[in-house]
Design a protein around this motif. Structure first.
Motif, PDB file in Angstrom:
ATOM      1  N   VAL A 185       0.823  -1.211   0.000  1.00 22.60           N
ATOM      2  CA  VAL A 185       0.000   0.000   0.000  1.00 22.60           C
ATOM      3  C   VAL A 185       0.859   1.264   0.000  1.00 22.60           C
ATOM      4  CG1 VAL A 185      -1.717   1.312   1.288  1.00 22.60           C
ATOM      5  CG2 VAL A 185      -1.926  -1.179   1.109  1.00 22.60           C
ATOM      6  N   TYR A 186       1.926   1.279   0.787  1.00 22.90           N
ATOM      7  CA  TYR A 186       2.746   2.488   0.863  1.00 22.90           C
ATOM      8  C   TYR A 186       3.446   2.780  -0.460  1.00 22.90           C
ATOM      9  CZ  TYR A 186       6.442   5.736   2.080  1.00 22.90           C
ATOM     10  OH  TYR A 186       7.284   6.819   2.089  1.00 22.90           O
ATOM     11  N   HIS A 187       4.191   1.792  -0.987  1.00 24.04           N
ATOM     12  CA  HIS A 187       4.993   2.038  -2.183  1.00 24.04           C
ATOM     13  C   HIS A 187       4.166   2.095  -3.462  1.00 24.04           C
ATOM     14  CE1 HIS A 187       8.288   0.591   0.523  1.00 24.04           C
ATOM     15  NE2 HIS A 187       8.928   1.591  -0.074  1.00 24.04           N
ATOM     16  N   ASP A 188       3.166   1.240  -3.586  1.00 18.44           N
ATOM     17  CA  ASP A 188       2.449   1.119  -4.850  1.00 18.44           C
ATOM     18  C   ASP A 188       1.237   2.038  -4.975  1.00 18.44           C
ATOM     19  OD1 ASP A 188       4.210  -0.757  -5.791  1.00 18.44           O
ATOM     20  OD2 ASP A 188       3.014  -2.491  -5.197  1.00 18.44           O
ATOM     21  N   LEU A 189       0.647   2.449  -3.841  1.00 16.88           N
ATOM     22  CA  LEU A 189      -0.534   3.299  -3.904  1.00 16.88           C
ATOM     23  C   LEU A 189      -0.275   4.700  -3.342  1.00 16.88           C
ATOM     24  CD1 LEU A 189      -1.818   0.278  -3.924  1.00 16.88           C
ATOM     25  CD2 LEU A 189      -3.900   1.456  -3.270  1.00 16.88           C
ATOM     26  N   VAL A 190       0.121   4.757  -2.087  1.00 13.95           N
ATOM     27  CA  VAL A 190       0.202   6.047  -1.415  1.00 13.95           C
ATOM     28  C   VAL A 190       1.370   6.889  -1.922  1.00 13.95           C
ATOM     29  CG1 VAL A 190       0.401   7.200   0.814  1.00 13.95           C
ATOM     30  CG2 VAL A 190      -0.908   5.078   0.623  1.00 13.95           C
ATOM     31  N   LEU A 191       2.580   6.335  -1.886  1.00  7.25           N
ATOM     32  CA  LEU A 191       3.754   7.097  -2.315  1.00  7.25           C
ATOM     33  C   LEU A 191       3.646   7.501  -3.787  1.00  7.25           C
ATOM     34  CD1 LEU A 191       6.539   8.185  -1.473  1.00  7.25           C
ATOM     35  CD2 LEU A 191       7.517   5.987  -2.212  1.00  7.25           C
ATOM     36  N   LYS A 192       3.021   6.645  -4.583  1.00  3.52           N
ATOM     37  CA  LYS A 192       2.875   6.952  -6.017  1.00  3.52           C
ATOM     38  C   LYS A 192       1.639   7.819  -6.289  1.00  3.52           C
ATOM     39  CE  LYS A 192       4.210   3.863  -9.091  1.00  3.52           C
ATOM     40  NZ  LYS A 192       4.398   2.596  -9.858  1.00  3.52           N
ATOM     41  N   ASN A 193       0.769   7.954  -5.282  1.00  2.65           N
ATOM     42  CA  ASN A 193      -0.411   8.821  -5.415  1.00  2.65           C
ATOM     43  C   ASN A 193      -1.235   8.461  -6.657  1.00  2.65           C
ATOM     44  OD1 ASN A 193      -1.748  11.146  -4.109  1.00  2.65           O
ATOM     45  ND2 ASN A 193      -1.468  12.122  -6.095  1.00  2.65           N
ATOM     46  N   ILE A 194      -1.418   7.149  -6.876  1.00  3.22           N
ATOM     47  CA  ILE A 194      -2.090   6.711  -8.093  1.00  3.22           C
ATOM     48  C   ILE A 194      -3.609   6.777  -7.945  1.00  3.22           C
ATOM     49  CG2 ILE A 194      -0.188   5.155  -8.635  1.00  3.22           C
ATOM     50  CD1 ILE A 194      -2.129   2.824  -7.997  1.00  3.22           C
ATOM     51  N   ASP A 195      -4.266   6.771  -9.080  1.00  2.18           N
ATOM     52  CA  ASP A 195      -5.721   6.698  -9.130  1.00  2.18           C
ATOM     53  C   ASP A 195      -6.069   5.274  -9.542  1.00  2.18           C
ATOM     54  OD1 ASP A 195      -8.371   7.310  -9.184  1.00  2.18           O
ATOM     55  OD2 ASP A 195      -8.280   8.710 -10.860  1.00  2.18           O
ATOM     56  N   LEU A 196      -6.567   4.476  -8.603  1.00  2.66           N
ATOM     57  CA  LEU A 196      -6.908   3.075  -8.848  1.00  2.66           C
ATOM     58  C   LEU A 196      -8.407   2.969  -9.045  1.00  2.66           C
ATOM     59  CD1 LEU A 196      -6.085   0.058  -8.895  1.00  2.66           C
ATOM     60  CD2 LEU A 196      -6.359   0.055  -6.399  1.00  2.66           C
ATOM     61  N   LYS A 197      -8.829   2.541 -10.244  1.00  3.74           N
ATOM     62  CA  LYS A 197     -10.258   2.513 -10.577  1.00  3.74           C
ATOM     63  C   LYS A 197     -10.703   1.103 -10.944  1.00  3.74           C
ATOM     64  CE  LYS A 197     -12.303   5.932 -11.114  1.00  3.74           C
ATOM     65  NZ  LYS A 197     -13.061   6.839 -10.209  1.00  3.74           N
ATOM     66  N   GLY A 198     -11.646   0.578 -10.166  1.00  5.39           N
ATOM     67  CA  GLY A 198     -12.301  -0.657 -10.561  1.00  5.39           C
ATOM     68  C   GLY A 198     -13.400  -0.341 -11.560  1.00  5.39           C
ATOM     69  N   ILE A 199     -13.463  -1.084 -12.658  1.00  2.06           N
ATOM     70  CA  ILE A 199     -14.456  -0.841 -13.702  1.00  2.06           C
ATOM     71  C   ILE A 199     -15.439  -1.998 -13.724  1.00  2.06           C
ATOM     72  CG2 ILE A 199     -14.828  -0.420 -16.160  1.00  2.06           C
ATOM     73  CD1 ILE A 199     -13.262   1.793 -14.675  1.00  2.06           C
ATOM     74  N   TRP A 200     -16.684  -1.707 -13.342  1.00  2.00           N
ATOM     75  CA  TRP A 200     -17.711  -2.738 -13.294  1.00  2.00           C
ATOM     76  C   TRP A 200     -18.718  -2.501 -14.420  1.00  2.00           C
ATOM     77  CZ3 TRP A 200     -18.133  -7.399 -11.786  1.00  2.00           C
ATOM     78  CH2 TRP A 200     -19.382  -8.013 -11.629  1.00  2.00           C
ATOM     79  N   VAL A 201     -18.799  -3.423 -15.341  1.00  2.36           N
ATOM     80  CA  VAL A 201     -19.715  -3.439 -16.487  1.00  2.36           C
ATOM     81  C   VAL A 201     -19.755  -2.088 -17.214  1.00  2.36           C
ATOM     82  CG1 VAL A 201     -20.971  -5.410 -15.562  1.00  2.36           C
ATOM     83  CG2 VAL A 201     -21.817  -3.135 -15.043  1.00  2.36           C
ATOM     84  N   SER A 202     -20.951  -1.592 -17.548  1.00  2.00           N
ATOM     85  CA  SER A 202     -21.018  -0.412 -18.416  1.00  2.00           C
ATOM     86  C   SER A 202     -22.406   0.200 -18.374  1.00  2.00           C
ATOM     87  CB  SER A 202     -20.677  -0.809 -19.853  1.00  2.00           C
ATOM     88  OG  SER A 202     -21.538  -1.853 -20.296  1.00  2.00           O
ATOM     89  N   ASP A 203     -22.511   1.342 -19.045  1.00  2.00           N
ATOM     90  CA  ASP A 203     -23.779   2.066 -19.135  1.00  2.00           C
ATOM     91  C   ASP A 203     -24.152   2.200 -20.604  1.00  2.00           C
ATOM     92  OD1 ASP A 203     -25.993   3.490 -18.413  1.00  2.00           O
ATOM     93  OD2 ASP A 203     -24.931   5.259 -17.688  1.00  2.00           O
ATOM     94  N   ALA A 204     -25.323   2.787 -20.864  1.00  2.00           N
ATOM     95  CA  ALA A 204     -25.832   2.913 -22.232  1.00  2.00           C
ATOM     96  C   ALA A 204     -24.862   3.672 -23.134  1.00  2.00           C
ATOM     97  CB  ALA A 204     -27.190   3.612 -22.210  1.00  2.00           C
ATOM     98  N   ARG A 205     -24.264   4.753 -22.634  1.00  2.00           N
ATOM     99  CA  ARG A 205     -23.367   5.555 -23.464  1.00  2.00           C
ATOM    100  C   ARG A 205     -22.158   4.750 -23.902  1.00  2.00           C
ATOM    101  NH1 ARG A 205     -21.067  10.546 -20.343  1.00  2.00           N
ATOM    102  NH2 ARG A 205     -19.490  10.479 -21.993  1.00  2.00           N
ATOM    103  N   HIS A 206     -21.708   3.830 -23.052  1.00  2.00           N
ATOM    104  CA  HIS A 206     -20.537   3.029 -23.385  1.00  2.00           C
ATOM    105  C   HIS A 206     -20.858   2.038 -24.501  1.00  2.00           C
ATOM    106  CE1 HIS A 206     -20.001   3.952 -18.901  1.00  2.00           C
ATOM    107  NE2 HIS A 206     -19.312   4.845 -19.593  1.00  2.00           N
ATOM    108  N   LEU A 207     -22.079   1.530 -24.526  1.00  2.00           N
ATOM    109  CA  LEU A 207     -22.495   0.644 -25.623  1.00  2.00           C
ATOM    110  C   LEU A 207     -22.491   1.412 -26.941  1.00  2.00           C
ATOM    111  CD1 LEU A 207     -23.642  -1.984 -26.794  1.00  2.00           C
ATOM    112  CD2 LEU A 207     -25.927  -1.167 -26.146  1.00  2.00           C
ATOM    113  N   VAL A 208     -23.041   2.609 -26.929  1.00  2.00           N
ATOM    114  CA  VAL A 208     -23.069   3.428 -28.149  1.00  2.00           C
ATOM    115  C   VAL A 208     -21.653   3.689 -28.649  1.00  2.00           C
ATOM    116  CG1 VAL A 208     -23.691   5.677 -29.097  1.00  2.00           C
ATOM    117  CG2 VAL A 208     -25.289   4.498 -27.576  1.00  2.00           C
ATOM    118  N   GLN A 209     -20.756   4.025 -27.728  1.00  2.00           N
ATOM    119  CA  GLN A 209     -19.369   4.298 -28.102  1.00  2.00           C
ATOM    120  C   GLN A 209     -18.688   3.054 -28.670  1.00  2.00           C
ATOM    121  OE1 GLN A 209     -18.006   5.675 -24.303  1.00  2.00           O
ATOM    122  NE2 GLN A 209     -18.669   7.791 -24.633  1.00  2.00           N
TER     123      GLN A 209
END
Length: 363
Positions: A295-319
């Motif tokens: 957690v310290y080296h890979d997330l906090v010190l690097k200040n990363i944005d970690l995003k879990g992506i669950w399925v999709s919405d209507a706009r994503h299907l169109v795209q």
């Protein structure tokens, strides 16, 4: 009318060919004749009982393209086009309630706890039964969202837009900065990963690196627009980190996308990402063993944005549909096998044994 369908009656057992009778459409529903059905890797997880959402019995298949046969009432697609019998359509695999906190307040309908998903959590036990794409016909309920597609497009090439395509577009949708001029690393060269490559280049990424362990898939990733491919069986983690560092002035990738379906990919992905970068986890779709995270080296010190992506919405299907239409030849090459409905068990075997990249059931 009657429709044949391949039914999962028991986990870890072959699908069974059954016939269902349809006497009437539910209010507001649409009946489609399947033209192509995608066999997704997550279908294999469901067949094995690894997805907690899966009821029995069920007609699998959440990726479908079909032709409208009958409609109860009038309907328009997501682009405002009026739908008629004879039109070819793809549909949003999920139906949300539009009443809960996630639908109304959070504006994150893909997180709706009441979400119904064709081929995933809608059993065929109750009438009208035909809620999965491993079937000759499907009944699509009143709330279903459609995209009308041109007849010049091969339906088989479009099935991936309904799942891996829409999910990948959801991932890019959450980025807070444009991709123009940035370096993207994609882990996993299946349909989801290839979609991510095409999308990243279309959105302006200057360098896209694909990491996979299969030469055939890496070759396809190059054709899809990847600037560099790395075979994880022919290179060490240290070598891959050094290559990405050299590509990025020693910073690391701006965006890393997990598209492999394995939680273990994150252990490497954290090392490839620059400080302040974004990690999109798009491929993990079923419960898996926990992984160790520094957690310290890979997330906090690097200040990363970690995003879990669950399925999709209507706009994503169109795209996703638009992306396939613009790059159809690439997605056509993803399809390694086309099989009839009755060979759905063979399709799942090919996926399990990694003999296929994408299998499509055709009619």
């Amino acid at each position: 009318m009657k429709s044949k369908a391949m039914v999962l009656e028991q986990f870890n057992k072959p699908l069974v060919l059954k016939e269902f009778e349809l006497s009437r459409l539910p209010e507001g529903a649409v009946l489609v004749k399947l033209l192509a059905s995608g066999v997704c890797g997550s279908d294999l997880h469901m067949a094995k009982g690894e997805d907690p959402r899966t009821p029995l019995p069920i007609i699998l298949g959440h990726e479908g393209v079909g032709e409208i046969v009958q409609m109860d009432g009038e309907k328009k697609d997501l682009n405002g086009e009026k739908l008629n019998p004879g039109d070819r359509v793809i549909w949003n695999r999920g139906i949300v309630c539009n009443e809960c906190f996630w639908c109304k307040v959070a504006k994150q309908p893909y997180l709706c706890p009441n979400r119904k998903i064709y081929g995933i959590n809608l059993s065929c036990k109750e009438y009208p039964h035909l809620f999965g794409a491993y079937s000759e016909y499907m009944v699509l309920l009143k709330e279903t969202e459609f995209v009308k597609i041109p007849k010049s497009i091969d339906p088989a090439n479009l099935v991936m837009a309904g799942c891996s395509g829409a999910t990948s577009m959801h991932g890019f949708d959450v980025l807070t900065e444009p991709l123009l001029g940035k370096t993207v690393v994609v882990q996993g060269a299946g349909p989801l990963g290839v979609f991510c490559v095409v999308a990243a280049k279309s959105l302006g990424a200057s360098t896209v690196v694909m990491i996979s362990g299969t030469k055939q898939r890496l070759d396809l990733a190059m054709e899809a627009g990847a600037d560099l491919v790395l075979n994880r069986h022919e290179s060490s983690l240290e070598e891959r980190i050094a290559i990405v560092q050299n590509l990025t002035h020693k910073h690391g990738a701006d965006v890393v996308i997990e598209a492999s379906g394995s939680s273990n990919a994150l252990i490497e992905g954290f090392k490839l990402l620059r400080r302040g970068g974004t990690y999109l986890v798009t491929g993990v779709a079923v419960p898996q063993q926990a992984i160790p995270v520094d957690v310290y080296h890979d997330l906090v010190l690097k200040n990363i944005d970690l995003k879990g992506i669950w399925v999709s919405d209507a706009r994503h299907l169109v795209q996703a549909v638009e992306l396939v239409i613009r790059h159809e030849k690439i997605f056509e090459k993803l399809i390694t096998h086309r099989l009839p409905l009755e060979q759905a068990n063979e399709a799942l075997r090919l996926i399990e044994e990694r003999q296929a990249l994408k299998v499509v059931l055709t009619y």
